[in-house]
Design an enzyme around this catalytic site. Structure first.
Site, short mmCIF file in Angstrom:
data_model
loop_
_atom_site.label_atom_id
_atom_site.label_comp_id
_atom_site.label_asym_id
_atom_site.label_seq_id
_atom_site.Cartn_x
_atom_site.Cartn_y
_atom_site.Cartn_z
N LYS A 200 0.43 -1.28 -0.06
CA LYS A 200 0.47 -0.10 -0.29
C LYS A 200 1.09 1.37 0.16
O LYS A 200 1.99 1.17 1.24
CB LYS A 200 -0.84 0.14 1.65
CG LYS A 200 -1.80 1.44 1.58
CD LYS A 200 -2.58 1.23 2.58
CE LYS A 200 -2.96 2.50 3.14
NZ LYS A 200 -4.79 2.83 3.93
N LYS A 202 0.79 5.78 0.30
CA LYS A 202 -0.12 6.41 0.82
C LYS A 202 0.10 7.74 0.15
O LYS A 202 1.55 7.98 0.42
CB LYS A 202 0.72 6.89 2.82
CG LYS A 202 -0.26 7.99 3.42
CD LYS A 202 -1.48 8.48 3.52
CE LYS A 202 -2.27 7.16 4.06
NZ LYS A 202 -3.32 7.04 4.07
N HIS A 338 -7.56 -1.20 8.16
CA HIS A 338 -7.11 0.23 8.14
C HIS A 338 -6.03 0.16 9.42
O HIS A 338 -5.77 -0.22 10.40
CB HIS A 338 -7.93 1.08 8.46
CG HIS A 338 -7.71 2.38 9.07
ND1 HIS A 338 -7.49 2.54 10.77
CD2 HIS A 338 -6.94 3.63 8.59
CE1 HIS A 338 -6.88 3.97 10.90
NE2 HIS A 338 -6.36 4.09 9.99
N SER A 339 -4.39 0.96 9.34
CA SER A 339 -4.38 1.00 11.05
C SER A 339 -3.50 2.42 11.11
O SER A 339 -3.62 3.12 10.30
CB SER A 339 -2.77 0.16 10.53
OG SER A 339 -1.54 1.32 10.94
#
Ligand code: GKR
Ligand code: MG
Length: 443
Positions: A200, A202, A338-339
């Site tokens: 992923k 960001k 999510h984190s």
């Protein structure tokens, strides 16, 4: 068994200068460790959002929690939910009124404060019960769907620096990453270290063309068998989201997704419709427009989101995570996780939650690689990863214990800090651009 004592430990953990559409991470991220001690001498722990607001919300529950039976979680939820009217009042606060998660940094949204507080108590109760019975947390909610939970590499554009301040500065493990090449370097390093097999990025930080080039460079390096996702946290307009979706139609296929490209479900639904009209079927994921059960239904009706991002920390704990998994399966939606910056206690709660959720379809996010052993609060140091996975063992409860010397150090650091909430905008103004403001959409 009753809860005899509730201890709340506000802590600060070093964090690098990571960028997102919210701004810049501070040198320390704030967390809270919750400790519940039972009348028969067992201790249950959990980890949640940090700073004044989350701490005060937990403090307000003290009288309700001390003396309760840790098995009686349904009644606790009903009481906390009833009190959520207070959250609604907070939502009228002129500073936050009418603002959804799109406009607030995670952990500072009054609308899900009750779910976050409940989750922190629930996880600590489950850990306590597990330790008392000698059974892992996932067994307390019906057992596991999997023994190993897969996580993804979570890449960030970042400035040079590893976090911390003064003598407490961390070395910069990953280096600066403000270009596609540097992002690829970060990805290779992180995947080599942890064995991650999904990635992923960001986004919402640099011009969309640079972010598109970063994803294309990752695709060229890792190939089509490593699913890719990009998450600009709503930084793009509907038009820009369509352009990015079009440019990345191949790279985000094969298990990848576009996460919260623009604000609000209606916007995401429009992007989806426009891309589909061109034959582009990229999945959309959300942890901004979908933060509670009501949102899931609306997201499905609008076909705005195909993959829901769960997270026991704000969805209301491990049992809520399981309900969300069932709901997504029923609605034919995918599920990821999510984190936010976290330590090993949260990581193990996430792992148990994902292990007990049959409907997990994607590797979970984790910020764990961005924290270091110097900040870990559990006995024995960092939780190991093998092939990108965390093993959920049969150790009682969450399977981890607090290291009290470490806890004391992290608390001391918190006490010395000047800030008491996450404010990425302020940090951005301090270090990058004195006039920076978070505007949505930025592009
Ligand atoms: O750590 O800056 C960050 C992330 O942007 C985080 O705050 C988000 O909550 O990871 C998150 C996300 O997927 O939106
Ligand atoms: Mg996200």
């Amino acid at each position: 068994m009753r809860i005899a004592e509730m201890r709340l430990h506000p802590i600060a953990i070093a964090d690098g200068p990571l960028r997102s559409s919210y701004g810049l991470h501070s040198p320390y991220a704030l967390r809270t460790i919750v400790e519940l001690r039972s009348t028969d001498g067992f201790t249950g722990i959990s980890e949640t959002y940090g700073g004044d607001r989350p701490l005060a919300a937990l403090e307000a529950l003290r009288a309700r929690v001390v003396g309760m039976d840790p098995f009686h979680l349904t009644g606790l939820w009903m009481d906390i939910e009833a009190g959520a009217a207070t959250d609604a009042a907070a939502a009228q606060d002129p500073k936050t009124a009418g603002r959804t998660q799109a406009w607030l940094v995670p952990g500072e949204n009054p609308l899900d404060q009750h779910a976050r507080s409940f989750a922190a108590i629930e996880v600590a109760c489950l850990d306590l019960i597990g330790k008392a019975l000698g059974r892992p947390v996932c067994d307390l909610v019906g057992g596991r769907a999997r023994h190993k939970v897969e996580f993804s590499a979570y890449l960030f554009y970042k400035h040079a620096g590893g976090g911390g301040l003064g003598l407490d500065t961390r070395s910069d493990e990953y280096g600066e990453a403000l270009s596609p090449d540097q992002i690829v370097k970060q990805a290779v390093q992180m995947c080599d270290t942890y064995g991650f097999r999904e990635i992923k990025l960001k986004g919402g930080v640099l011009d969309p063309d640079v972010e598109i080039a970063s994803i294309k460079a990752l695709y060229d390096t890792f190939g089509p068998t490593v699913p890719l996702r990009i998450d600009p946290n709503c930084a793009w307009s509907v038009d820009t989201s369509v352009e990015v979706g079009r440019a990345l139609k191949d790279e985000l296929a094969n298990g990848g997704y576009l996460e919260d490209p623009c604000a609000e479900l209606e916007g995401m639904a429009e992007v989806r419709r426009r891309l589909q009209a061109e034959g582009i079927t990229t999945d959309f994921a959300s942890n901004v427009s979908v933060t509670c059960f009501d949102h899931v239904v609306k997201a499905k009706q609008l076909d705005a989101v195909q993959v829901v991002l769960s997270d026991p920390h704000y969805w209301g704990g491990i049992r809520a995570q399981q309900r969300l998994s069932h709901l997504c399966e029923t609605l034919g939606m995918g599920l990821s996780m999510h984190s936010n910056n976290h330590l090993g206690v949260s990581l193990m709660a996430m792992a148990h939650a994902a292990a007990a959720a049959p409907g997990m379809t994607h590797a979970c996010d984790t910020h764990y690689p961005w924290q270091t052993a110097k900040d870990e609060v559990i006995v024995g140091g960092r939780v190991p990863f093998h092939d990108g996975c965390v093993e959920v063992t049969d150790r009682p409860g969450l399977g981890v214990e607090l290291d009290y010397d470490q806890l004391a150090r992290l608390k001391e650091r918190y006490e010395k800090l000047e800030y008491r909430k996450r404010d990425d905008e302020a940090e951005m103004r301090k270090h990058v651009d004195p006039n920076w403001k978070r505007v949505l959409p930025r592009w």
